[in-house]
Structures are given as structure tokens and as C-alpha cells.
Design a protein around this motif. Structure first.
Motif, mmCIF file in Angstrom:
data_model
loop_
_atom_site.group_PDB
_atom_site.id
_atom_site.type_symbol
_atom_site.label_atom_id
_atom_site.label_comp_id
_atom_site.label_asym_id
_atom_site.label_seq_id
_atom_site.Cartn_x
_atom_site.Cartn_y
_atom_site.Cartn_z
ATOM 1 N N GLU A 3 0.833 -1.202 0.000
ATOM 2 C CA GLU A 3 0.000 0.000 0.000
ATOM 3 C C GLU A 3 0.872 1.259 0.000
ATOM 4 O OE1 GLU A 3 -3.547 -2.261 2.465
ATOM 5 O OE2 GLU A 3 -2.187 -0.907 3.520
ATOM 6 N N THR A 54 2.269 1.698 -3.330
ATOM 7 C CA THR A 54 1.222 2.174 -4.240
ATOM 8 C C THR A 54 1.073 3.690 -4.101
ATOM 9 O OG1 THR A 54 0.071 0.052 -4.117
ATOM 10 C CG2 THR A 54 -1.210 1.941 -4.905
ATOM 11 N N ILE A 55 1.119 4.180 -2.877
ATOM 12 C CA ILE A 55 1.085 5.631 -2.641
ATOM 13 C C ILE A 55 2.281 6.287 -3.328
ATOM 14 C CG2 ILE A 55 1.394 7.418 -0.855
ATOM 15 C CD1 ILE A 55 -0.393 5.636 0.961
ATOM 16 N N GLU A 64 1.201 10.769 -10.671
ATOM 17 C CA GLU A 64 -0.162 11.297 -10.721
ATOM 18 C C GLU A 64 -0.376 12.334 -11.808
ATOM 19 O OE1 GLU A 64 -1.282 12.891 -6.869
ATOM 20 O OE2 GLU A 64 0.255 14.393 -6.928
ATOM 21 N N THR A 122 -6.199 0.375 -4.059
ATOM 22 C CA THR A 122 -6.602 1.774 -4.235
ATOM 23 C C THR A 122 -7.915 2.068 -3.521
ATOM 24 O OG1 THR A 122 -7.547 1.259 -6.415
ATOM 25 C CG2 THR A 122 -5.307 2.187 -6.364
ATOM 26 N N LEU A 159 -6.930 2.611 0.060
ATOM 27 C CA LEU A 159 -6.247 3.903 0.205
ATOM 28 C C LEU A 159 -7.235 5.061 0.065
ATOM 29 C CD1 LEU A 159 -2.998 3.186 -1.847
ATOM 30 C CD2 LEU A 159 -3.272 3.172 0.644
ATOM 31 N N TRP A 167 -5.924 8.561 1.832
ATOM 32 C CA TRP A 167 -4.589 8.801 1.307
ATOM 33 C C TRP A 167 -4.618 9.261 -0.155
ATOM 34 C CZ3 TRP A 167 -1.437 9.284 5.090
ATOM 35 C CH2 TRP A 167 -1.505 8.459 6.205
ATOM 36 N N VAL A 168 -5.638 8.804 -0.892
ATOM 37 C CA VAL A 168 -5.761 9.158 -2.307
ATOM 38 C C VAL A 168 -7.181 9.643 -2.590
ATOM 39 C CG1 VAL A 168 -4.007 7.478 -3.025
ATOM 40 C CG2 VAL A 168 -6.412 6.828 -3.095
ATOM 41 N N LEU A 210 -2.848 11.960 -4.938
ATOM 42 C CA LEU A 210 -2.676 11.934 -3.489
ATOM 43 C C LEU A 210 -3.437 13.086 -2.844
ATOM 44 C CD1 LEU A 210 1.147 11.183 -3.186
ATOM 45 C CD2 LEU A 210 -0.757 9.563 -3.137
ATOM 46 N N GLY A 215 -1.773 12.069 1.958
ATOM 47 C CA GLY A 215 -1.017 11.161 1.102
ATOM 48 C C GLY A 215 0.295 11.771 0.644
ATOM 49 N N LYS A 216 0.285 13.076 0.377
ATOM 50 C CA LYS A 216 1.510 13.760 -0.042
ATOM 51 C C LYS A 216 2.532 13.801 1.089
ATOM 52 C CE LYS A 216 -0.531 16.393 -3.734
ATOM 53 N NZ LYS A 216 -0.818 17.633 -4.376
ATOM 54 N N PHE A 236 3.921 10.311 1.251
ATOM 55 C CA PHE A 236 4.793 10.130 0.089
ATOM 56 C C PHE A 236 6.144 10.807 0.325
ATOM 57 C CE2 PHE A 236 6.161 12.028 -4.049
ATOM 58 C CZ PHE A 236 6.604 10.859 -4.642
#
Length: 158
Positions: free
Chosen positions: A51, A54-55, A62, A84, A87, A92-93, A109, A113-114, A117
Motif C-alpha cells: 500500500e 502504491t502511494i 499522478e 486503491t 487507500l 490517502w488518495v 494523493l 497522502g503527499k 509520500f
């Protein structure tokens, strides 16, 4: 047992030991990461490495759709959809659509999420620098061999 067989057995034992140490290291790193994650998100979140990666994939690419995430991460589209969705539910997204394609769903994101990341990227950079410093003691020919060895090991476990 021949000398060659003894060397192969020792290499196998060292590889197994490496895998155990790698697992312990990742567990410690995950613990530290989750502590930081809780500080960043101000809540207790359960997130696994797939996960998290994936983020990272979404953050690097993106907007990106499920098919592209699956291809970049070498996962099935079904598994990627599940990840996804989790998330998305965790905040997160977020889903978006491009102005010229209202049919396709893309992911971006969120602010949280950012932050995750950025923290993940910082950890990767620190680990990369640690590895580079470790590899500095090897010659170019030794590095070529190590590169081939790890490539072959990755192919063996695909």
C-alpha cells in the motif's frame, strides 16, 4: 563434498541469513515508520508495504489509473483495485477524471497522502545513500558482478 559444493552451501546459508536479517530490519524500519506515520496523520493507521509503495507510485506518476499502477508495480489489476479502494477509504488518495476523458478514473494523493509520500521518499533516499556508501568499497568489476548476481537472484524469485 567437493570444495565447489561447500562454497555453494555456504552461499546458500549466507543468503538465508541475509533474508532473516532483512526481515528483521524491515520490521524495525516499519515500526519507526508507523510511529512517524501516526505523528503525520495524527491517527493509528494500518498500512502495509504494498500500500505504501502504491502511494509512492501514485505520487510519482499522478494522475495515474489502475491499469498503469498495476503495470508499474507488477500487480494484477484486481489486486491494485482493492489496494486503491483501501487507500481511498483511508483518505490517502482521491479519484479524479481528466477533462478530456470522463470515463477513466485516475488517482491523485490527498494532502495526507503527499505527506506520507514525502516521508517515504526521504526514507528511500537515506537508504539509497547508505547502500551507495556501503558499495564504495568495491571495484567497478566487483560492482558489475554484484549487479549481475542480484539481477539473477531477482529473476530466480519471480
Amino acid at each position: 563434498m567437493s570444495t565447489n559444493e561447500i562454497i555453494k552451501a555456504t552461499i546458500h546459508e549466507n543468503f538465508i541469513q541475509f533474508l532473516h536479517q532483512k526481515e528483521q530490519y524491515e520490521s524495525r524500519l516499519a515500526g519507526v515508520f508507523l510511529e512517524e506515520l501516526q505523528k503525520l496523520a495524527e491517527l493509528g493507521v494500518s498500512i502495509n508495504m504494498t500500500e505504501l509503495h502504491t502511494i509512492a507510485c501514485i505520487g510519482e506518476q499522478e494522475p495515474i489509473n489502475v491499469t498503469s499502477i498495476a503495470e508499474k508495480m507488477d500487480l494484477s489489476k484486481g489486486n491494485t483495485s482493492k489496494i486503491t479502494a483501501k487507500l481511498l477509504a483511508a483518505g490517502w488518495v482521491r479519484k479524479t477524471q481528466l477533462s478530456d476523458n470522463k470515463k477513466e478514473v485516475y488517482f491523485r494523493l490527498t494532502a495526507a497522502g503527499k505527506k506520507l509520500f514525502a516521508y517515504h521518499d526521504e526514507l528511500h533516499n537515506k537508504e539509497q545513500m547508505r547502500m551507495y556508501e556501503f558499495l564504495d568499497k568495491y571495484s567497478e568489476s566487483e560492482l558489475d558482478f554484484i549487479k549481475r548476481l542480484f539481477g539473477d537472484i531477482a529473476d530466480l524469485y519471480r
